[in-house]
Design a protein around this motif. Sequence first.
Motif, PDB file in Angstrom:
ATOM      1  N   VAL A  12      44.369  40.121  35.778  1.00 45.24           N
ATOM      2  CA  VAL A  12      44.215  41.430  36.411  1.00 45.24           C
ATOM      3  C   VAL A  12      42.932  41.389  37.222  1.00 45.24           C
ATOM      4  CG1 VAL A  12      43.899  43.902  36.018  1.00 45.24           C
ATOM      5  CG2 VAL A  12      45.490  42.601  34.585  1.00 45.24           C
ATOM      6  N   VAL A  13      43.019  41.830  38.465  1.00 45.49           N
ATOM      7  CA  VAL A  13      41.862  41.848  39.359  1.00 45.49           C
ATOM      8  C   VAL A  13      41.634  43.274  39.849  1.00 45.49           C
ATOM      9  CG1 VAL A  13      42.091  39.432  40.081  1.00 45.49           C
ATOM     10  CG2 VAL A  13      43.304  41.200  41.354  1.00 45.49           C
ATOM     11  N   VAL A  14      40.405  43.542  40.264  1.00 47.69           N
ATOM     12  CA  VAL A  14      40.036  44.871  40.739  1.00 47.69           C
ATOM     13  C   VAL A  14      39.101  44.705  41.942  1.00 47.69           C
ATOM     14  CG1 VAL A  14      38.073  45.110  39.147  1.00 47.69           C
ATOM     15  CG2 VAL A  14      39.215  47.158  39.995  1.00 47.69           C
ATOM     16  N   ASN A  15      39.138  45.660  42.862  1.00 48.01           N
ATOM     17  CA  ASN A  15      38.225  45.592  44.006  1.00 48.01           C
ATOM     18  C   ASN A  15      37.146  46.666  43.870  1.00 48.01           C
ATOM     19  OD1 ASN A  15      39.375  48.033  44.897  1.00 48.01           O
ATOM     20  ND2 ASN A  15      40.641  47.051  46.438  1.00 48.01           N
ATOM     21  N   ASP A  16      36.278  46.754  44.845  1.00 47.13           N
ATOM     22  CA  ASP A  16      35.168  47.711  44.792  1.00 47.13           C
ATOM     23  C   ASP A  16      35.638  49.165  44.809  1.00 47.13           C
ATOM     24  OD1 ASP A  16      33.306  45.701  44.643  1.00 47.13           O
ATOM     25  OD2 ASP A  16      32.877  45.688  46.785  1.00 47.13           O
ATOM     26  N   GLU A  17      36.842  49.417  45.273  1.00 48.77           N
ATOM     27  CA  GLU A  17      37.401  50.768  45.293  1.00 48.77           C
ATOM     28  C   GLU A  17      38.134  51.082  43.989  1.00 48.77           C
ATOM     29  OE1 GLU A  17      37.179  53.341  47.331  1.00 48.77           O
ATOM     30  OE2 GLU A  17      35.950  52.367  48.831  1.00 48.77           O
ATOM     31  N   GLU A  18      38.028  50.174  43.015  1.00 47.32           N
ATOM     32  CA  GLU A  18      38.665  50.300  41.702  1.00 47.32           C
ATOM     33  C   GLU A  18      40.182  50.390  41.808  1.00 47.32           C
ATOM     34  OE1 GLU A  18      36.599  53.465  39.659  1.00 47.32           O
ATOM     35  OE2 GLU A  18      34.749  52.305  39.596  1.00 47.32           O
ATOM     36  N   GLN A  19      40.730  49.596  42.725  1.00 44.38           N
ATOM     37  CA  GLN A  19      42.167  49.439  42.864  1.00 44.38           C
ATOM     38  C   GLN A  19      42.536  48.135  42.156  1.00 44.38           C
ATOM     39  OE1 GLN A  19      41.789  49.629  47.141  1.00 44.38           O
ATOM     40  NE2 GLN A  19      43.040  51.490  47.171  1.00 44.38           N
ATOM     41  N   TYR A  20      43.622  48.141  41.409  1.00 41.15           N
ATOM     42  CA  TYR A  20      44.003  47.010  40.579  1.00 41.15           C
ATOM     43  C   TYR A  20      45.181  46.248  41.166  1.00 41.15           C
ATOM     44  CZ  TYR A  20      41.023  48.766  36.867  1.00 41.15           C
ATOM     45  OH  TYR A  20      39.943  49.156  36.130  1.00 41.15           O
ATOM     46  N   SER A  21      45.233  44.972  40.810  1.00 38.36           N
ATOM     47  CA  SER A  21      46.346  44.115  41.183  1.00 38.36           C
ATOM     48  C   SER A  21      46.384  42.959  40.192  1.00 38.36           C
ATOM     49  CB  SER A  21      46.172  43.608  42.617  1.00 38.36           C
ATOM     50  OG  SER A  21      47.359  42.938  43.037  1.00 38.36           O
ATOM     51  N   ILE A  22      47.332  42.050  40.384  1.00 32.09           N
ATOM     52  CA  ILE A  22      47.342  40.830  39.584  1.00 32.09           C
ATOM     53  C   ILE A  22      47.252  39.637  40.523  1.00 32.09           C
ATOM     54  CG2 ILE A  22      48.605  41.904  37.690  1.00 32.09           C
ATOM     55  CD1 ILE A  22      51.093  40.364  38.596  1.00 32.09           C
ATOM     56  N   TRP A  23      46.736  38.539  39.980  1.00 27.72           N
ATOM     57  CA  TRP A  23      46.526  37.323  40.755  1.00 27.72           C
ATOM     58  C   TRP A  23      46.748  36.147  39.819  1.00 27.72           C
ATOM     59  CZ3 TRP A  23      46.399  36.962  45.764  1.00 27.72           C
ATOM     60  CH2 TRP A  23      45.917  35.819  46.377  1.00 27.72           C
ATOM     61  N   TRP A  24      47.044  34.984  40.365  1.00 28.97           N
ATOM     62  CA  TRP A  24      47.227  33.801  39.536  1.00 28.97           C
ATOM     63  C   TRP A  24      45.933  33.502  38.789  1.00 28.97           C
ATOM     64  CZ3 TRP A  24      48.888  33.999  44.640  1.00 28.97           C
ATOM     65  CH2 TRP A  24      50.261  33.997  44.822  1.00 28.97           C
ATOM     66  N   ALA A  25      46.041  33.284  37.489  1.00 26.02           N
ATOM     67  CA  ALA A  25      44.854  33.089  36.648  1.00 26.02           C
ATOM     68  C   ALA A  25      44.112  31.804  36.983  1.00 26.02           C
ATOM     69  CB  ALA A  25      45.257  33.091  35.179  1.00 26.02           C
ATOM     70  N   ASP A  26      44.797  30.823  37.520  1.00 32.27           N
ATOM     71  CA  ASP A  26      44.152  29.540  37.813  1.00 32.27           C
ATOM     72  C   ASP A  26      43.563  29.471  39.222  1.00 32.27           C
ATOM     73  OD1 ASP A  26      46.554  29.472  39.187  1.00 32.27           O
ATOM     74  OD2 ASP A  26      47.074  27.422  38.574  1.00 32.27           O
ATOM     75  N   ARG A  27      43.512  30.597  39.905  1.00 34.40           N
ATOM     76  CA  ARG A  27      42.947  30.634  41.265  1.00 34.40           C
ATOM     77  C   ARG A  27      41.844  31.674  41.349  1.00 34.40           C
ATOM     78  NH1 ARG A  27      48.171  30.515  45.236  1.00 34.40           N
ATOM     79  NH2 ARG A  27      49.280  28.869  44.138  1.00 34.40           N
ATOM     80  N   GLN A  28      40.934  31.441  42.265  1.00 37.11           N
ATOM     81  CA  GLN A  28      39.896  32.433  42.550  1.00 37.11           C
ATOM     82  C   GLN A  28      40.552  33.633  43.224  1.00 37.11           C
ATOM     83  OE1 GLN A  28      37.315  31.540  40.596  1.00 37.11           O
ATOM     84  NE2 GLN A  28      36.034  32.266  42.247  1.00 37.11           N
ATOM     85  N   PRO A  29      40.159  34.844  42.849  1.00 32.94           N
ATOM     86  CA  PRO A  29      40.713  36.021  43.545  1.00 32.94           C
ATOM     87  C   PRO A  29      40.293  36.022  45.011  1.00 32.94           C
ATOM     88  CG  PRO A  29      39.480  36.662  41.566  1.00 32.94           C
ATOM     89  CD  PRO A  29      39.235  35.205  41.795  1.00 32.94           C
ATOM     90  N   PRO A  30      41.037  36.707  45.853  1.00 30.73           N
ATOM     91  CA  PRO A  30      40.656  36.803  47.267  1.00 30.73           C
ATOM     92  C   PRO A  30      39.326  37.533  47.422  1.00 30.73           C
ATOM     93  CG  PRO A  30      42.676  38.061  46.819  1.00 30.73           C
ATOM     94  CD  PRO A  30      42.248  37.428  45.541  1.00 30.73           C
ATOM     95  N   ALA A  31      38.726  37.360  48.579  1.00 25.16           N
ATOM     96  CA  ALA A  31      37.453  38.021  48.874  1.00 25.16           C
ATOM     97  C   ALA A  31      37.573  39.521  48.632  1.00 25.16           C
ATOM     98  CB  ALA A  31      37.045  37.757  50.324  1.00 25.16           C
ATOM     99  N   GLY A  32      36.576  40.095  47.962  1.00 32.14           N
ATOM    100  CA  GLY A  32      36.562  41.520  47.694  1.00 32.14           C
ATOM    101  C   GLY A  32      37.201  41.901  46.367  1.00 32.14           C
TER     102      GLY A  32
END
Length: 68
Positions: A12-32
């Motif tokens: 589970v990933v989150v951005n500075d606006e506190e919006q959530y998403s999911i991303w592959w656990a073995d990869r770095q999340p995208p910028a932001g």
Amino acid sequence: MNTDTESTAYAVVVNDEEQYSIWWADRQPPAGWRQTGFQGSRADCLAHVDEVWTDMRPRSLRERMVTA
């Protein structure tokens, strides 16, 4: 890239606006975006997002509405 969503680990990933998403656990999340520390199956991560993301408004809008 593993396309088998049943065996792929997600985070589970989150951005500075506190919006959530999911991303592959073995990869770095995208910028932001940054990892929250929750990992699991796609279904588990989506269930976690449903549980913790209770206000869909971006953080900046919520803050602006409090001061208005």
